[in-house]
Scaffold this motif. Sequence first.
Motif, PDB file in Angstrom:
ATOM      1  N   ALA A 145       0.826  -1.211   0.000  1.00 18.52           N
ATOM      2  CA  ALA A 145       0.000   0.000   0.000  1.00 18.52           C
ATOM      3  C   ALA A 145       0.860   1.260   0.000  1.00 18.52           C
ATOM      4  CB  ALA A 145      -0.929   0.001   1.212  1.00 18.52           C
ATOM      5  N   ALA A 146       1.916   1.252   0.828  1.00 19.76           N
ATOM      6  CA  ALA A 146       2.806   2.418   0.900  1.00 19.76           C
ATOM      7  C   ALA A 146       3.485   2.668  -0.443  1.00 19.76           C
ATOM      8  CB  ALA A 146       3.852   2.208   1.991  1.00 19.76           C
ATOM      9  N   LEU A 147       3.938   1.605  -1.089  1.00 22.70           N
ATOM     10  CA  LEU A 147       4.551   1.742  -2.407  1.00 22.70           C
ATOM     11  C   LEU A 147       3.543   2.239  -3.430  1.00 22.70           C
ATOM     12  CD1 LEU A 147       6.757  -1.489  -2.499  1.00 22.70           C
ATOM     13  CD2 LEU A 147       7.584   0.873  -2.412  1.00 22.70           C
ATOM     14  N   ALA A 148       2.322   1.739  -3.341  1.00 22.82           N
ATOM     15  CA  ALA A 148       1.278   2.174  -4.268  1.00 22.82           C
ATOM     16  C   ALA A 148       1.019   3.673  -4.143  1.00 22.82           C
ATOM     17  CB  ALA A 148      -0.012   1.393  -4.008  1.00 22.82           C
ATOM     18  N   ILE A 149       0.934   4.160  -2.921  1.00 27.70           N
ATOM     19  CA  ILE A 149       0.638   5.576  -2.673  1.00 27.70           C
ATOM     20  C   ILE A 149       1.792   6.473  -3.114  1.00 27.70           C
ATOM     21  CG2 ILE A 149       0.260   7.283  -0.842  1.00 27.70           C
ATOM     22  CD1 ILE A 149      -1.238   4.973   0.685  1.00 27.70           C
ATOM     23  N   HIS A 150       3.001   6.108  -2.757  1.00 31.97           N
ATOM     24  CA  HIS A 150       4.146   6.977  -3.030  1.00 31.97           C
ATOM     25  C   HIS A 150       4.680   6.826  -4.454  1.00 31.97           C
ATOM     26  CE1 HIS A 150       4.794   8.469   1.113  1.00 31.97           C
ATOM     27  NE2 HIS A 150       4.166   7.353   1.424  1.00 31.97           N
ATOM     28  N   CYS A 151       4.494   5.670  -5.067  1.00 34.42           N
ATOM     29  CA  CYS A 151       5.020   5.425  -6.411  1.00 34.42           C
ATOM     30  C   CYS A 151       4.002   5.720  -7.504  1.00 34.42           C
ATOM     31  CB  CYS A 151       5.493   3.981  -6.546  1.00 34.42           C
ATOM     32  SG  CYS A 151       6.808   3.532  -5.381  1.00 34.42           S
ATOM     33  N   ASN A 152       2.775   5.997  -7.123  1.00 33.41           N
ATOM     34  CA  ASN A 152       1.750   6.361  -8.096  1.00 33.41           C
ATOM     35  C   ASN A 152       2.207   7.591  -8.874  1.00 33.41           C
ATOM     36  OD1 ASN A 152      -0.777   6.275  -9.380  1.00 33.41           O
ATOM     37  ND2 ASN A 152      -1.649   7.726  -7.927  1.00 33.41           N
ATOM     38  N   GLU A 153       1.775   7.702 -10.115  1.00 33.63           N
ATOM     39  CA  GLU A 153       2.144   8.849 -10.932  1.00 33.63           C
ATOM     40  C   GLU A 153       0.912   9.611 -11.370  1.00 33.63           C
ATOM     41  OE1 GLU A 153       4.611   7.764 -14.198  1.00 33.63           O
ATOM     42  OE2 GLU A 153       6.225   6.971 -12.941  1.00 33.63           O
ATOM     43  N   VAL A 154       0.989  10.918 -11.270  1.00 33.35           N
ATOM     44  CA  VAL A 154      -0.066  11.795 -11.763  1.00 33.35           C
ATOM     45  C   VAL A 154       0.568  12.660 -12.839  1.00 33.35           C
ATOM     46  CG1 VAL A 154      -1.589  13.719 -11.229  1.00 33.35           C
ATOM     47  CG2 VAL A 154      -1.390  11.816  -9.639  1.00 33.35           C
ATOM     48  N   GLY A 155       0.100  12.504 -14.078  1.00 34.75           N
ATOM     49  CA  GLY A 155       0.758  13.194 -15.168  1.00 34.75           C
ATOM     50  C   GLY A 155       2.145  12.623 -15.351  1.00 34.75           C
ATOM     51  N   GLU A 156       3.123  13.486 -15.354  1.00 37.30           N
ATOM     52  CA  GLU A 156       4.506  13.063 -15.546  1.00 37.30           C
ATOM     53  C   GLU A 156       5.273  12.979 -14.227  1.00 37.30           C
ATOM     54  OE1 GLU A 156       5.812  12.193 -18.533  1.00 37.30           O
ATOM     55  OE2 GLU A 156       3.780  12.460 -19.323  1.00 37.30           O
ATOM     56  N   GLU A 157       4.591  13.275 -13.106  1.00 36.60           N
ATOM     57  CA  GLU A 157       5.293  13.365 -11.828  1.00 36.60           C
ATOM     58  C   GLU A 157       4.984  12.200 -10.901  1.00 36.60           C
ATOM     59  OE1 GLU A 157       6.273  16.886  -8.685  1.00 36.60           O
ATOM     60  OE2 GLU A 157       4.145  16.533  -9.066  1.00 36.60           O
ATOM     61  N   ALA A 158       6.036  11.611 -10.351  1.00 34.75           N
ATOM     62  CA  ALA A 158       5.851  10.580  -9.324  1.00 34.75           C
ATOM     63  C   ALA A 158       5.354  11.257  -8.057  1.00 34.75           C
ATOM     64  CB  ALA A 158       7.170   9.866  -9.058  1.00 34.75           C
ATOM     65  N   CYS A 159       4.448  10.599  -7.359  1.00 33.66           N
ATOM     66  CA  CYS A 159       3.811  11.245  -6.211  1.00 33.66           C
ATOM     67  C   CYS A 159       4.774  11.506  -5.060  1.00 33.66           C
ATOM     68  CB  CYS A 159       2.615  10.426  -5.750  1.00 33.66           C
ATOM     69  SG  CYS A 159       1.178  10.625  -6.849  1.00 33.66           S
TER      70      CYS A 159
END
Length: 326
Positions: A145-159
């Motif tokens: 879950a932590a990896l999913a939240i922090h590694c998710n990408e919005v547009g071209e930017e990693a969260c």
Amino acid sequence: GINAEYGKQWYQRRVRESVCFGVEDKCESDMFFGCNCIQEFQNLGEKCSQIPCNVVNFLLNDFSDILRDFRDNVQSFEEAMELMTEQIYVPMMEAACECSDKLADATFNCIENYDAGVLDMIGRGTYEMIVGMLDLESMKKVMVAALAIHCNEVGEEACYQDFSNQMITWAKMVDKSMDGASKKDCTAYARVDKELAKYFKAMDTEDMSKVVKAQYEMSKKGVCTPAKCAKYQAKNYYSCCSVEGVDLAAEHELGENIGNILDNAMSLLSTLSEDVEENLVSREDLQTYLSTFDFETLCEGKKGLKEYKKKGKQCRKQRSEYEYGY
């Protein structure tokens, strides 16, 4: 003395030799990391197999420099947060996110099947008994879950880059508050002085329910009121990464799994000591704490709610335009 320094250097060298390996290296026995762990990380490929080596090198080489830099050069919360994000958080997430697909599997397979020679000193049976008592499945789900939240990408930017910026903005606001900002200043937290005092008072009681409740009230005041400040907060803290983070936490049942880990830990500790309360942190307290990250729920009934609802609606509408659903 000389012998102590030599022993330290020998130990560090052996640990490095244990965790720094190539993907084609054959392992028959290993003192510290273990052949099973080596194989698990070799399966991640050339670059990702080096994560254990990079972590050890960071701890042995870089961490002391960071602490020294912190001691000698940091003069404010903003500088402290910049140091921690730039030197620790961002590099750590950058490395983890490149390997995130199978990193949790490798990590927990390593823990479950650990076979390093060092176990002979503490007893393999003892290690297996301890590991068998831990809720490793919930721990693994929290890591995913932590990896999913922090590694998710919005547009071209990693969260994680977005979250890093949020941390630095928070630190700037704390600095302004300590420098005597007006309670009407939305770029500072002076408006929560009373709630902060109640929070510190609650901490003195050592009652986790009171601490969590005080922290909840402080967050609600800082995030939700007045409406003009909620607009500033929504712009700086409620990004689409934040919106997705809340949704991903729910999808991965983050609260439920953290609760499982806490229950497991408290149960184990209570068997070791009668002084430990089994319900030191209740599920209700945990959910209350986690709700402070969900501004759309936190601000129910407050004028600032519309700012977060508007941002949430905007981000979810755009969801199909960027990568989501880790």
